[in-house]
Enzyme design. Sequence first.
Site, short mmCIF file in Angstrom:
data_model
loop_
_atom_site.label_atom_id
_atom_site.label_comp_id
_atom_site.label_asym_id
_atom_site.label_seq_id
_atom_site.Cartn_x
_atom_site.Cartn_y
_atom_site.Cartn_z
N HIS A 289 0.84 -1.20 0.00
CA HIS A 289 0.00 0.00 0.00
C HIS A 289 0.87 1.25 0.00
CE1 HIS A 289 0.10 1.48 4.26
NE2 HIS A 289 0.23 0.22 4.60
N GLU B 78 -5.28 1.81 2.14
CA GLU B 78 -5.19 0.63 3.02
C GLU B 78 -5.48 1.00 4.46
OE1 GLU B 78 -2.85 -2.24 5.65
OE2 GLU B 78 -2.89 -0.07 5.51
#
Length: 495
Positions: free
Chosen positions: A259, A303
């Site tokens: 992420h 995320e």
Amino acid sequence: MKSQLLSLAVAVTTISQGVVGQEPFGWPFKPMVTQDDLQNKIKLKDIMAGVEKLQSFSDAHPEKNRVFGGNGHKDTVEWIYNEIKATGYYDVKKQEQVHLWSHAEAAVSANGKELKASAMSYSPPASKIMAELVVAKNNGCNATDYPENTQGKIVLVERGVCSFGEKSSQAGDAKAAGAIVYNNVPGSLAGTLGGLDKRHVPTAGLSQEDGKNLATLIASGKVDVTMNVISLFENRTTWNVIAETKGGDHNNVVMLGAHSDSVDAGPGINDNGSGSIGIMTVAKALTNFKLNNAVRFAWWTAEEFGLLGSTFYVNSLDDRELHKVKLYLNFDMIGSPNFANQIYDGDGSAYNMTGPAGSAEIEYLFEKFFDDQGIPHQPTAFTGRSDYSAFIKRNVPAGGLFTGAEVVKTPEQVKLFGGEAGVAYDKNYHGKGDTVANINKGAIFLNTRAIAYAIAEYARSLKGFPTRPKTGKRDVNPQYSKMPGGGCGHHTVFM
């Protein structure tokens, strides 16, 4: 002879034309990727230049972070896209999406004493709630855990077993005025409710020490709590970056991801600039080679707000397209300052939480990387707290590496990995101190080489790898939330 030469020339031209547009320039003349050759292309100076670039994106804006939809993250996405596109080796796209951003702050006091609290993101706001504190039994995951007199009171709940969002919902169903969740491991607690829900009540987090002290006070008398929560909400446009090699078999895709966003509190250089730059470094190194299986890199957005980018991506693929992805590797926090080398427990031998068929083989491959060099490692559980979650839920084999977040290092682990006992793997986790100075150079270099080792193996061949399971739906694991602290291997804190 002339006709034979002409035929050969035509054949060569035809082959060359077939390569153009499908494979990058010079592909036929590149050597086949090997584990040693790809690892040798990994240089610490390149890794550190990358994390310093991410730091500069944070520093360039007043927010001093790279949270999704913000300027620092927009700069991150554009830079990753342009860097990978410029290689000419990949087909690169930005996958646009809109998600709800939330920022919350909390103030909590008990019997007039102010406590260090943090609001859960997506918490409903609260303006000076003053109420008696009651304690939920067990972990507050069931209606029966809440006292009959919960209505109108603030409820104290221990972390664990279910998500923060579920605890808040159960407190709401019991008509509580608010909820305070305290940590079940040493240290403060910040997290997310995972999204808006009408059942939620204003929710804040406390450290284990403060939570236990409140529970003791309640046992001996009445505790009055004042709670304020300020919450901001905003729909934000953001992007995943997806890059797939032009060459290789696109029906046998090796996928990896990290992420690219941070939390609001800081620049997020270990969490997860380390993983983002780790896979970028491997992506650039891979351009020196040809391969047999296509490799797909992903830099996930949002995320930190509940695995939103990776979930969006997986949900965008039908079963046929997802079946082309033969495995997924996740790299989230690979440069922790007080690190431990941790490998996702694909075979379930440590935590009885197996991944889809093939996950065990991924674990064994990473174990071999460390074992061949005499470097200690340990397993970490599939808890559902990082971007592999959406893949596992669709039955895609998964694995990867992690060097630790908020969990405290033990003396036994110090014997294996060095470092300091009684201190978190990353004491700056989700904080403003997660800067370039927070990166352990040895850990990030070693783990980036491990990524290269795995990608070279699978890009060459999937021989011996189990047949890809039929794409379907499954839970990550019904026991995943019972790990200490909600997970000793993954860090998006929504439980």
